[in-house]
Motif scaffolding. Sequence first.
Motif, PDB file in Angstrom:
ATOM      1  N   ASN A   1       0.807  -1.231   0.000  1.00  0.00           N
ATOM      2  CA  ASN A   1       0.000   0.000   0.000  1.00  0.00           C
ATOM      3  C   ASN A   1       0.835   1.273   0.000  1.00  0.00           C
ATOM      4  N   ARG A   2       2.061   1.173  -0.530  1.00  0.00           N
ATOM      5  CA  ARG A   2       2.906   2.361  -0.679  1.00  0.00           C
ATOM      6  C   ARG A   2       3.464   2.392  -2.100  1.00  0.00           C
ATOM      7  N   PRO A   3       2.572   2.535  -3.088  1.00  0.00           N
ATOM      8  CA  PRO A   3       3.031   2.461  -4.487  1.00  0.00           C
ATOM      9  C   PRO A   3       4.030   3.563  -4.822  1.00  0.00           C
ATOM     10  N   MET A   4       4.951   3.245  -5.753  1.00  0.00           N
ATOM     11  CA  MET A   4       5.942   4.218  -6.216  1.00  0.00           C
ATOM     12  C   MET A   4       5.632   4.538  -7.673  1.00  0.00           C
ATOM     13  N   PRO A   5       5.565   5.827  -8.021  1.00  0.00           N
ATOM     14  CA  PRO A   5       5.001   6.248  -9.318  1.00  0.00           C
ATOM     15  C   PRO A   5       5.965   6.180 -10.504  1.00  0.00           C
ATOM     16  N   TYR A   6       6.445   5.000 -10.829  1.00  0.00           N
ATOM     17  CA  TYR A   6       7.322   4.845 -11.994  1.00  0.00           C
ATOM     18  C   TYR A   6       6.756   3.754 -12.897  1.00  0.00           C
ATOM     19  N   SER A   7       6.915   3.944 -14.190  1.00  0.00           N
ATOM     20  CA  SER A   7       6.442   2.913 -15.120  1.00  0.00           C
ATOM     21  C   SER A   7       7.569   2.340 -15.972  1.00  0.00           C
ATOM     22  N   SER A   8       8.786   2.885 -15.813  1.00  0.00           N
ATOM     23  CA  SER A   8       9.921   2.393 -16.597  1.00  0.00           C
ATOM     24  C   SER A   8      11.221   2.809 -15.924  1.00  0.00           C
ATOM     25  N   PRO A   9      12.315   2.093 -16.228  1.00  0.00           N
ATOM     26  CA  PRO A   9      13.621   2.505 -15.698  1.00  0.00           C
ATOM     27  C   PRO A   9      14.015   3.914 -16.144  1.00  0.00           C
ATOM     28  N   GLN A  10      13.581   4.314 -17.334  1.00  0.00           N
ATOM     29  CA  GLN A  10      13.910   5.652 -17.820  1.00  0.00           C
ATOM     30  C   GLN A  10      13.354   6.727 -16.891  1.00  0.00           C
ATOM     31  N   GLU A  11      12.126   6.528 -16.399  1.00  0.00           N
ATOM     32  CA  GLU A  11      11.531   7.488 -15.464  1.00  0.00           C
ATOM     33  C   GLU A  11      12.337   7.553 -14.167  1.00  0.00           C
ATOM     34  N   VAL A  12      12.849   6.396 -13.743  1.00  0.00           N
ATOM     35  CA  VAL A  12      13.656   6.357 -12.525  1.00  0.00           C
ATOM     36  C   VAL A  12      14.941   7.146 -12.730  1.00  0.00           C
ATOM     37  N   MET A  13      15.611   6.941 -13.866  1.00  0.00           N
ATOM     38  CA  MET A  13      16.853   7.659 -14.128  1.00  0.00           C
ATOM     39  C   MET A  13      16.609   9.153 -14.265  1.00  0.00           C
ATOM     40  N   ASN A  14      15.474   9.538 -14.813  1.00  0.00           N
ATOM     41  CA  ASN A  14      15.153  10.967 -14.902  1.00  0.00           C
ATOM     42  C   ASN A  14      15.129  11.590 -13.510  1.00  0.00           C
ATOM     43  N   GLU A  15      14.576  10.864 -12.545  1.00  0.00           N
ATOM     44  CA  GLU A  15      14.526  11.369 -11.167  1.00  0.00           C
ATOM     45  C   GLU A  15      15.920  11.397 -10.545  1.00  0.00           C
ATOM     46  N   ILE A  16      16.716  10.355 -10.800  1.00  0.00           N
ATOM     47  CA  ILE A  16      18.086  10.328 -10.275  1.00  0.00           C
ATOM     48  C   ILE A  16      18.854  11.550 -10.799  1.00  0.00           C
ATOM     49  N   ALA A  17      18.734  11.807 -12.108  1.00  0.00           N
ATOM     50  CA  ALA A  17      19.453  12.930 -12.713  1.00  0.00           C
ATOM     51  C   ALA A  17      19.006  14.270 -12.127  1.00  0.00           C
ATOM     52  N   GLU A  18      17.760  14.315 -11.662  1.00  0.00           N
ATOM     53  CA  GLU A  18      17.218  15.551 -11.091  1.00  0.00           C
ATOM     54  C   GLU A  18      17.671  15.757  -9.643  1.00  0.00           C
ATOM     55  N   LEU A  19      17.728  14.676  -8.866  1.00  0.00           N
ATOM     56  CA  LEU A  19      17.985  14.794  -7.429  1.00  0.00           C
ATOM     57  C   LEU A  19      19.430  14.520  -7.028  1.00  0.00           C
ATOM     58  N   VAL A  20      20.200  13.896  -7.915  1.00  0.00           N
ATOM     59  CA  VAL A  20      21.589  13.540  -7.597  1.00  0.00           C
ATOM     60  C   VAL A  20      22.515  14.330  -8.519  1.00  0.00           C
ATOM     61  N   SER A  21      23.228  15.295  -7.953  1.00  0.00           N
ATOM     62  CA  SER A  21      24.044  16.189  -8.784  1.00  0.00           C
ATOM     63  C   SER A  21      25.094  15.425  -9.585  1.00  0.00           C
ATOM     64  N   LEU A  22      25.614  14.348  -9.014  1.00  0.00           N
ATOM     65  CA  LEU A  22      26.626  13.538  -9.691  1.00  0.00           C
ATOM     66  C   LEU A  22      26.114  13.001 -11.031  1.00  0.00           C
ATOM     67  N   TYR A  23      24.784  12.747 -11.100  1.00  0.00           N
ATOM     68  CA  TYR A  23      24.197  12.131 -12.296  1.00  0.00           C
ATOM     69  C   TYR A  23      23.463  13.142 -13.185  1.00  0.00           C
ATOM     70  N   GLN A  24      23.596  14.422 -12.894  1.00  0.00           N
ATOM     71  CA  GLN A  24      23.012  15.431 -13.781  1.00  0.00           C
ATOM     72  C   GLN A  24      23.671  15.304 -15.156  1.00  0.00           C
ATOM     73  N   GLY A  25      22.881  15.259 -16.172  1.00  0.00           N
ATOM     74  CA  GLY A  25      23.435  15.086 -17.512  1.00  0.00           C
ATOM     75  C   GLY A  25      23.261  13.674 -18.037  1.00  0.00           C
ATOM     76  N   VAL A  26      22.918  12.720 -17.145  1.00  0.00           N
ATOM     77  CA  VAL A  26      22.650  11.354 -17.600  1.00  0.00           C
ATOM     78  C   VAL A  26      21.246  11.319 -18.184  1.00  0.00           C
ATOM     79  N   ASP A  27      21.151  10.889 -19.420  1.00  0.00           N
ATOM     80  CA  ASP A  27      19.882  10.931 -20.140  1.00  0.00           C
ATOM     81  C   ASP A  27      19.827   9.740 -21.095  1.00  0.00           C
ATOM     82  N   TYR A  28      18.723   9.001 -21.074  1.00  0.00           N
ATOM     83  CA  TYR A  28      18.616   7.795 -21.903  1.00  0.00           C
ATOM     84  C   TYR A  28      18.806   8.087 -23.389  1.00  0.00           C
TER      85      TYR A  28
END
Length: 885
Positions: free
Chosen positions: A703-730
């Motif tokens: 009962n704690r769903p996480m709103p992702y439908s693909s790995p690409q969406e997950v990486m988009n969030e990583i690139a947004e919240l983790v400065s080290l990964y800014q610029g990583v884009d599928y």
Amino acid sequence: MHLEAITITLNGREVSGQPGMTILDLARESGVAIPTLCHDPHLDPIGACRICIVEDERSGALMASCVTPIAPGMVIHTESPRVQERRKTIIKLMLASHPDSCLVCDKGNRCQLRKVASDMGVGLIEFQRIPQLAIIEEVNPFIERDLSKCILCAKCIRACQELVGEGAIDYLGRGFASKPATLGDLPLEKSECTFCGTCVALCPTGAIMEKDKVYTGTTTTTVHTICPFCGCGCGVYLEVKDNRLVRVRPDADSPLNRGTLCVKGSYGCDFVHSPERLASPMVKVNGNFEAVSWEEALGVVADAFKRIKGTHGSSSLAVFGSSKCTNEENYLLQRFARCVLGTNNIDNGSRLYNAATHVGLWETVGTRGTTNSLDDLEKSQVILLIGANPTSSAPLVGYAIKRAVKRKGAKLLLVDPRQTKLVSWANLWLKPKVGTDVALINGMAKVIMDENLLDKEYVARKTSNFETLAKDLQEYTPGYVEEITGIPSDEVCHAARLFAKAGRASIVYGNGITQHVNGVGSVAALANLAMMTGNIGDGGGGIYALQRENNAQGACDVGTLPDFLPGYQSLEDAQARSNFEARWGCQLPMGVGLTALEVISGVKEGKIRGMYIVGENPAVSFPHSNLVRQALESLDFLVVQDMFLTETAKLAKVILPAASFAEKEGTFTNFDGTVQRVRRVLELVGDSLSDWEIILRLAEKMNRPMPYSSPQEVMNEIAELVSLYQGVDYVKLDVKSYRLGKKQATSGQGKFSPVKYIPRPSSENEYPFTLLAGTTLYQFGTGSRSWRSSRLRKFLPEAFVEISKADAKRLKVKDGDRVKVMSPTGELTAIAKVTDTLNQGMVFMAVSFSESPVSGLFDIVLDPRTKTPALKTCPVRLERIESHG
């Protein structure tokens, strides 16, 4: 210095190129096709096949375009009548010594000779046939040779010598009898060949082919992805027929592996088709596993976690993530642990070898891993290799070191108590007593300081705390270091001078540094050495921290750690907590969680009641494996997510079947920080699912769903919240890999960190041998995957222990005898391999045999800073139990 362009006329059109370019280079750059059979962009051109001949109108000369540099005023024709006639004659001569077996040859449509002949309209030939060489009998399961099809292009020889640096084959004989062969014309398995498969990938005909082939035709589906084994991150092409992986080829365009692979990458990926793959979720009922639906399995897991959390609190749960899963999967897993379970008790498999690097390098040079690219390593003038055997643990790095030495004149300083393959490449080989690395490194640092060889400008401008270090180094005189390490003082001084006087000096280290009880100190001591000599950052050398597994770096980068949020953002950082809480819609748990081995202690103490283990096999990889198994068995609830029924999975209440690397999408981050796309090429096995999808389904079930439908969406969030990964884009990754920016001491201050040498406790007389645990080229990790690769298993079927000739004679042990290896903690059996690569009193075992886990010989002794277990050396004794023959 700017060099003026050279202009030539090519097929009636003026084109310009840079000095040093060949006619072939400029033609290809200009879009003009010239056929070749011996040319490869990664190999030195030799003009062996002569197919690439062109005509110079001014002189009338026919010349091999691959070896002829462009010159001003050249007028070149690539398809004149003379050129075409001569090319056809050359092809006919080749075919005259080639068997008429195209219809049954396994090379099929991939044969470049056949393609060139077809393009030129050459079919039947009028020349007299030349006698052909016989097929060579090979017993290895990887490569077979049929030299009747050899066209003497020398690609195999050059690849072996120039790219891989092995030199297992060279030309033998002269004239019509000339052929590529091993020393003494022996089978490959009796040569220096490591079966990397590079020659197979480059051979233009069917002369060198893959053995034990699944499919011999030409495939229509080829997908680019990343090798799932070591931390090098080699690009591979997987060829598929009818949902079956039939061939693995190296990526010739990869800036990392440049058309090379190792034996595991070329021939070890067939574990994906193992009949032992888990195909459905299973629940243990009355001691036996029963296949169930995903709905039922996830329901059992969710209910158990809710029950334990409700009764004992969130801190009674723990999650163990995988350094083999993708970045996206590890990111989801740490979010699941923190938001769904409510605990920071999350760690990953790289805890066993990587944590000392994270702490040691961060506190000194300000990075969490390797400082420079692999490409930079080959530019080094001196390479200090310590605590690592990359020829087996990170073959790509081994190739790079050999190329640097052979082709660019680098000097290798090798520090290893064992005689490895790189000894013959070393300018200086230092053999310290086991566990004395810190004393040696400090001794070298003192020589550099005393002889005024340090980079004063770098130390003054970009570092701090040097005075403290200088004071601390006073006791490490060459004589004192010789007393501790056993290395002659003049060799210590020589090594220090070589390293300090180099314009670019690099340090490469591995588990032999990080898996000791003072691993952080050893890493810091190496960082001190690099900073003293200005070998950090642009223009200098660098520090290369080898990682054992494909995504060890990435798993830590994205937060599968008990003490950091993604991007190594502190759990105490209010702003970082606020950012993630706002994005995830949950309140993050407070306080640092437990590391992997602390969790096992917590189980024994009754503090940890439930565990979720993804893609790891701690029942084999952790020290004191019997105790670890007992702890896992005693849990109220254990769920294991894996591809196989591993030793850990057998202890679970619920098993969730996971996809292999070839059945999912995502990214891996290799040891030098290069992020690359992993792509799906095969259908899922049975009801198995990708790890990311299982985690999302389980979160929803709780009962704690996480709103992702693909790995690409997950990486988009990583690139947004983790400065080290800014610029990583599928989208960008589909074009080329991305190397993470290293926020290192070039823009900040490095800090010297004094490190004391701590003597190892002396071993009891009852255990007179020192065991060195390490890697073998032909197996990997705990063997969960490589052991299920048919060819790797056939080549190296069981655990072995290497023992010196002198010790073997004293113990009356012969090569092939079965021996018992005993430590104060455990015992196992293995096959004896008598060798001259070890000093007396020392034995070596590879860690990759789950049926004889070397980790079971080690007690649980943790580095006080990182809680990494000491898994490198322990005292043992040997006993022969069965004579061979």
